[in-house]
Design a protein around this motif. Structure first.
Motif, PDB file in Angstrom:
ATOM      1  N   VAL A 140       0.850  -1.187   0.000  1.00 28.12           N
ATOM      2  CA  VAL A 140       0.000   0.000   0.000  1.00 28.12           C
ATOM      3  C   VAL A 140       0.882   1.232   0.000  1.00 28.12           C
ATOM      4  N   GLN A 141       0.394   2.302  -0.583  1.00 25.55           N
ATOM      5  CA  GLN A 141       1.146   3.555  -0.615  1.00 25.55           C
ATOM      6  C   GLN A 141       1.042   4.273   0.731  1.00 25.55           C
ATOM      7  N   PRO A 142       2.018   5.090   1.053  1.00 33.16           N
ATOM      8  CA  PRO A 142       1.919   5.893   2.279  1.00 33.16           C
ATOM      9  C   PRO A 142       0.617   6.693   2.301  1.00 33.16           C
ATOM     10  N   GLY A 143      -0.009   6.711   3.487  1.00 31.26           N
ATOM     11  CA  GLY A 143      -1.294   7.364   3.626  1.00 31.26           C
ATOM     12  C   GLY A 143      -2.478   6.461   3.361  1.00 31.26           C
ATOM     13  N   GLN A 167      -7.757  -2.530  11.741  1.00 35.06           N
ATOM     14  CA  GLN A 167      -7.915  -1.513  10.710  1.00 35.06           C
ATOM     15  C   GLN A 167      -6.745  -0.549  10.806  1.00 35.06           C
ATOM     16  N   MET A 168      -6.011  -0.417   9.722  1.00 37.36           N
ATOM     17  CA  MET A 168      -4.816   0.420   9.712  1.00 37.36           C
ATOM     18  C   MET A 168      -5.003   1.549   8.712  1.00 37.36           C
ATOM     19  N   ASN A 169      -5.024   2.758   9.208  1.00 36.76           N
ATOM     20  CA  ASN A 169      -5.188   3.952   8.371  1.00 36.76           C
ATOM     21  C   ASN A 169      -3.931   4.817   8.437  1.00 36.76           C
ATOM     22  N   SER A 170      -3.825   5.724   7.501  1.00 38.81           N
ATOM     23  CA  SER A 170      -2.694   6.659   7.456  1.00 38.81           C
ATOM     24  C   SER A 170      -1.362   5.917   7.592  1.00 38.81           C
ATOM     25  N   LEU A 171      -1.216   4.883   6.811  1.00 39.85           N
ATOM     26  CA  LEU A 171      -0.027   4.042   6.924  1.00 39.85           C
ATOM     27  C   LEU A 171       1.241   4.787   6.528  1.00 39.85           C
TER      28      LEU A 171
END
Length: 124
Positions: A12-15, A82-86
């Protein structure tokens, strides 16, 4: 005894966001505390998030507070992360684990059962 299988990892891309799942077998799953841990290359395994047996208490590592959410559905024998703003520093193999005390403690040596892990890579 509890068997755990993680899924939902990927690139996944950053964010961006991902939702990890931890599916468990065993009739006593609902009595176990569940933790998510991660291990990046060359680093020690670290606690990410934990949830108690009924889902009424959660705790998080400071590095993920406000970005990650742990939840569980005992009817489905599944725990979610749930992982957000990675961020790139979230890149690691993520493991779920079960501890019989029921509390979802942040200490890995309390956990008797571990899944095989799922890779999360955050990169542009």
């Amino acid at each position: 005894q509890v068997q755990l299988v993680e899924s939902g990892g990927g690139l996944v891309q950053p964010g961006g966001s991902l939702r990890l799942s931890c599916a468990a077998s065993g009739r006593t799953f609902s009595s176990y505390g569940i933790g998510w841990f991660r291990q990046a290359p060359g680093k020690e395994r670290e606690f990410v998030a934990g949830i108690n047996w009924i889902g009424s208490s959660r705790n998080y590592a400071d590095s993920v507070k406000g970005r990650f959410t742990i939840s569980r559905d005992n009817a489905k024998n599944t725990v979610y992360l749930q992982m957000n703003s990675l961020k790139p520093e979230d890149t690691a193999v993520y493991y779920c684990a079960a501890e019989a005390g029921g509390w979802g403690l942040p200490t890995s040596n309390k956990y008797a059962y571990w899944g095989q892990g799922t890779q999360v890579t955050v990169s542009s």
